[in-house]
Design an enzyme around this catalytic site. Structure first.
Site, PDB file in Angstrom:
ATOM      1  N   HIS A 210       0.838  -1.202   0.000  1.00 33.26           N
ATOM      2  CA  HIS A 210       0.000   0.000   0.000  1.00 33.26           C
ATOM      3  C   HIS A 210       0.873   1.252   0.000  1.00 33.26           C
ATOM      4  O   HIS A 210       0.683   2.155  -0.830  1.00 33.26           O
ATOM      5  CB  HIS A 210      -0.906  -0.032   1.233  1.00 33.26           C
ATOM      6  CG  HIS A 210      -1.730   1.194   1.441  1.00 33.26           C
ATOM      7  ND1 HIS A 210      -3.078   1.247   1.134  1.00 33.26           N
ATOM      8  CD2 HIS A 210      -1.413   2.419   1.937  1.00 33.26           C
ATOM      9  CE1 HIS A 210      -3.534   2.457   1.425  1.00 33.26           C
ATOM     10  NE2 HIS A 210      -2.542   3.187   1.918  1.00 33.26           N
ATOM     11  N   GLU A 211       1.835   1.318   0.926  1.00 33.30           N
ATOM     12  CA  GLU A 211       2.697   2.503   1.003  1.00 33.30           C
ATOM     13  C   GLU A 211       3.587   2.615  -0.234  1.00 33.30           C
ATOM     14  O   GLU A 211       3.809   3.721  -0.750  1.00 33.30           O
ATOM     15  CB  GLU A 211       3.544   2.466   2.282  1.00 33.30           C
ATOM     16  CG  GLU A 211       2.753   2.405   3.576  1.00 33.30           C
ATOM     17  CD  GLU A 211       1.694   3.484   3.701  1.00 33.30           C
ATOM     18  OE1 GLU A 211       1.867   4.569   3.103  1.00 33.30           O
ATOM     19  OE2 GLU A 211       0.682   3.246   4.389  1.00 33.30           O
TER      20      GLU A 211
ATOM     21  N   HIS B  43       1.703   4.128  -3.061  1.00 39.09           N
ATOM     22  CA  HIS B  43       1.445   5.566  -2.936  1.00 39.09           C
ATOM     23  C   HIS B  43       2.426   6.381  -3.787  1.00 39.09           C
ATOM     24  O   HIS B  43       2.107   7.502  -4.201  1.00 39.09           O
ATOM     25  CB  HIS B  43       1.533   6.008  -1.476  1.00 39.09           C
ATOM     26  CG  HIS B  43       0.218   5.963  -0.761  1.00 39.09           C
ATOM     27  ND1 HIS B  43      -0.953   6.456  -1.307  1.00 39.09           N
ATOM     28  CD2 HIS B  43      -0.118   5.481   0.469  1.00 39.09           C
ATOM     29  CE1 HIS B  43      -1.945   6.283  -0.457  1.00 39.09           C
ATOM     30  NE2 HIS B  43      -1.469   5.691   0.627  1.00 39.09           N
TER      31      HIS B  43
ATOM     32  N   GLU C 289      -5.881   6.461  -1.930  1.00 36.33           N
ATOM     33  CA  GLU C 289      -5.861   5.330  -0.997  1.00 36.33           C
ATOM     34  C   GLU C 289      -6.423   4.065  -1.642  1.00 36.33           C
ATOM     35  O   GLU C 289      -5.951   2.958  -1.364  1.00 36.33           O
ATOM     36  CB  GLU C 289      -6.641   5.676   0.269  1.00 36.33           C
ATOM     37  CG  GLU C 289      -6.065   6.840   1.061  1.00 36.33           C
ATOM     38  CD  GLU C 289      -4.684   6.553   1.626  1.00 36.33           C
ATOM     39  OE1 GLU C 289      -4.317   5.366   1.758  1.00 36.33           O
ATOM     40  OE2 GLU C 289      -3.965   7.520   1.926  1.00 36.33           O
TER      41      GLU C 289
ATOM     42  N   ASP D  34      -4.566   0.577  -1.971  1.00 33.60           N
ATOM     43  CA  ASP D  34      -5.139  -0.676  -1.469  1.00 33.60           C
ATOM     44  C   ASP D  34      -5.110  -1.761  -2.534  1.00 33.60           C
ATOM     45  O   ASP D  34      -4.696  -2.900  -2.277  1.00 33.60           O
ATOM     46  CB  ASP D  34      -6.587  -0.456  -1.016  1.00 33.60           C
ATOM     47  CG  ASP D  34      -6.692   0.198   0.347  1.00 33.60           C
ATOM     48  OD1 ASP D  34      -5.693   0.194   1.087  1.00 33.60           O
ATOM     49  OD2 ASP D  34      -7.782   0.713   0.670  1.00 33.60           O
TER      50      ASP D  34
END
EC number: 3.4.24.-
Length: 749
Positions: free
Chosen positions: A580-581, A584, A642, A646
């Site tokens: 997830h990070e 980003h 986000e 995800d």
């Protein structure tokens, strides 16, 4: 000294506690194993004959944890979130002092309990550093409720009797020295004092951070500030809920003024004007959807800013905010100093509004915001009035326990001191090794999918994307500098806390925080360093440094499972968070920054257009989710970044897990957990869902939709897995099932 002789007793307590924990684990594990064997004997659960099972205590513990969370009566292909989380939510109702509750808050509470134990230990002049002694004194002063009650409002009233903090609504009721004077009122002086001494940003937010287009350098930035209510729309909407929130805020302002000595009719009159002013400010604020990186980057010098908005002395304001006794090298800030003005139109509108507003109303509003921020530090009569307000806007019915409030305060005021205390006792260094495995697995998976499955990005842009992916730097556990006692002690040397003066201690910490970021002005950005509180239960991506960050507080079960547990659990939980990070860096905002952290276009026009086209699918998917608890649809555009993270993180972590199986186990599946009949791939997806189990009060649900960056948890889980063919294979979801979007699936990475 008495405190020095307690170590052997403490060790004994730890030993006894360790024995009790071991006994509980043994008894609990025996009961779980017995239950499993009974269910197998009754034919209610099956052990597959050709499969290897793990019967270690850790595996029995994991099986019990999973059984306690799931609801096997729900079809996972119909609603996977309910299938995975109903049991946990049923067994963990929302506490009365919280607006929502889930696995994240549960872990946060457990970290807080550990910090409470550390902060309550007697001060040892021999063992404790100066900084740790100060943290314990600060905590003790916060827990000194008798002294807080005795002080009541006196410390705040002392401030309100002095310029620029005199509150017009109080008139002469707190003495002649507290009378506000329109002639002496200075907007600049008031704003600068609030920001520079109390870290209160009203109307204007001034701070230091990396320059988006020159990320090696720090620069001053100016932005719009927050409002009394968390949700801007609650000032603008005419819904029943929004009106009730405005009414609750108005009554809270009036009652607070009266508690401090105001005449009730005067308070009612003045606070109506204050609320009207705040509504005007809300109307001109730049909404989230318009706050893009490009739109917010308006670099100019102070002279140019002053020419654009001449109604305010920007140079005078900045010079008054910065304490040059702390930073003498900043005395020479001049009109040529560069700033990034993130919201030029807001500032133009702000000073137009303030120019036509009565000074008394402006002063009443400014001091209200200062008073509002200090209410948590006052006596119980103020706390209970705040609780009445909180009942309306959050749905909470009791106050946080004092210890919990104090731990949260110390953690925010002295994050690196508390972080070191936590890390010394509760962080195992070998977690870094497993995190490196997860990070490198995710990195490989992202690049592998980019090379083999991405058909919409051209070769040149794809090459730069791979360069950025390879350059992502992972930071795990804690920043190294917090272990340097000399450095941390020196940083806090000017602070002198007293156990008897909680309010005074708070003001010292506010001044410390107010000035701390100016330390970095004129200094280079340390690209390999990070400044995240180690006790944070969250993870982060930094665009300016191209870093992914995983503090020690996050690296605990059920997010991080050690090497003695099935890898499926860690890859599904913290592994997806790593993905997830990582993703980003390639979402709708992060993709605009290059591998060095600069806001610099590196996409071809064609690839950028295709990216934007593909995001429409995800925006529409999430915008169609209706949350009955909130009475609102999810904001697909607001939550896009986000949602991209995800979906991408889930795919990357799953691919990394399957590679781990192939590389480390030569393709042989991990031993299954006993009695729960889930495959390893199913355990991966369950672990993904389990860290997002959460329930909300209606008030919190509404706020989550209105201002949350994330989609609500159930849609985070169901949205991502319904787009992923590997989930559908794992749970045999037919083409027409809710969790199988088939041809309608959305994917970017």
């Amino acid at each position: 000294m008495e405190a020095e002789t307690g170590s052997s007793v403490e060790t004994g307590k730890k030993a006894n506690r360790g024995t009790r924990i071991a006994l509980v684990v043994f008894v609990g594990g025996t009961l779980v194993l017995g239950t499993i064997l009974f269910l197998v004997s009754q034919g209610l659960l099956s052990l597959q004959a050709k499969q290897e099972y793990c019967l270690k205590p850790e595996c029995i513990e994991a099986a019990a944890a999973i059984l306690s969370k799931v609801n096997l009566s729900v079809d996972p292909c119909d609603n996977f979130f309910r299938f995975a989380c109903d049991g946990w939510i049923s067994n963990n109702p929302i506490p009365e002092d919280m607006p929502s509750y889930g696995v994240y808050p549960w872990l946060r509470h457990n970290v807080d309990l550990k910090l409470k134990e550390l902060l309550e230990k007697s001060i040892s002049r021999r063992r404790d550093t100066e900084a740790i002694q100060k943290a314990k004194i600060l905590y003790s002063s916060c827990m000194n409720e008798k002294a807080i009650e005795k002080a009541d409002a006196k410390p705040l009233l002392h401030i309100l009797r002095h310029s620029p903090f005199r509150w017009p609504v109080l008139e002469s009721n707190i003495g002649p020295e507290g009378v506000w004077s329109e002639r002496k009122f200075s907007l600049l002086q008031t704003l600068a004092t609030f920001r520079g001494q109390y870290s209160n940003s009203v109307f204007i937010r001034l701070y230091v951070s990396p320059d988006d287009k020159a990320s090696n350098e720090h620069i001053l930035k100016l932005d719009q500030a927050t409002l009394s209510l968390a949700v801007r729309e609650d000032y603008l909407d005419n819904s029943t809920e929004a009106k009730s929130y405005r009414d609750a805020l108005y009554k809270f302002m009036v009652d607070t003024a009266v508690l401090l000595g105001a005449n009730s009719s005067r308070a009612e009159h003045d606070m109506k004007s204050v609320l009207r002013l705040e509504i005007k400010i809300a109307e001109i604020m730049i909404p989230h959807e318009n706050r893009t990186s490009e739109a917010m980057y308006n670099k100019m010098n102070i002279s140019e800013l002053s020419a654009m908005i001449p109604q305010f002395d920007w140079l005078g304001y900045i010079k008054k905010v910065i304490d040059t006794r702390l930073y003498p090298h900043l005395k020479d800030i001049s009109p040529s100093e560069n700033v990034v003005v993130r919201v030029p139109q807001y500032f133009k509108d702000l000073f137009r509004i303030l120019g036509s507003e009565r000074k008394k109303t402006i002063a009443n509003y400014l001091v209200w915001r200062m008073v509002y921020s200090r209410i948590p530090n006052l006596s119980r009569r103020f706390q209970y009035r705040w609780l009445e307000f909180s009942r309306v806007i959050q749905g909470t019915t009791t106050l946080l326990p004092q210890w919990d409030k104090c731990v949260n305060f110390i953690e925010s005021a002295l994050p690196y001191v508390v972080g070191k205390m936590f890390v010394d006792v509760y962080f195992q260094e070998d977690k870094k090794e497993m995190m490196e495995e997860l990070v490198e697995g995710v990195r490989w998976a992202f690049i592998d999918m980019l090379e083999k499955e991405n058909e919409w990005m051209d070769a040149g842009t794809k090459r730069k994307a791979k360069e950025k992916a390879r350059a992502v730097l992972a930071k795990v556990g804690y920043p190294e500098f917090i272990m340097n006692d000399t450095h941390v002690n020196e940083d806090l040397k000017a602070i002198k806390f007293s156990e008897a003066d909680y309010f005074g201690n708070v003001l010292q910490t506010r001044k410390y925080l107010a000035q701390s970021d100016f330390f970095w002005l004129r200094k280079a950005v340390p690209k390999t360093e990070w400044f995240t509180n180690p006790t944070t239960v969250n993870a982060f991506y930094s665009a300016s440094t191209n870093q992914i960050r995983f503090p020690a507080g996050e690296l605990q079960k059920p997010f991080f499972w050690g090497t003695e547990y099935p890898r499926s659990l860690s890859y599904g939980a913290i592994g997806v968070i790593v993905g997830h990070e990582f993703t980003h860096g390639f979402d709708n905002n992060g993709r605009k920054y290059d591998k060095n952290g600069n806001l610099d276009p590196w996409w071809s026009t064609e690839s950028e257009e295709k990216f934007k086209e593909k995001t429409k699918c995800m925006i529409n998917q999430y915008s169609n989710y209706y949350w009955k608890k909130a009475g609102l649809n999810v904001k697909g555009k607001r939550t896009l970044g986000e949602n991209i993270a995800d979906n991408g993180g889930l795919r990357e972590a799953f691919r990394a897990y399957r590679k781990w199986i192939n590389d480390r186990r030569q393709g042989l599946e991990e031993p299954l957990l006993p009695g729960i009949t889930f495959t390893n791939n199913q355990l991966f997806f369950l672990s993904y869902a389990h860290v997002r189990c959460n329930s909300y009060r209606p008030e919190a649900a509404r706020e989550q939709v209105q201002i949350g960056a994330h989609s609500p948890p159930q849609f985070r889980v169901n949205g991502a897995i319904s787009n992923f063919e590997e989930f559908q294979k794992a749970f045999n979801c037919p083409p027409n099932s809710t969790m199988n979007r088939g041809m309608d699936s959305c994917r970017l990475w």
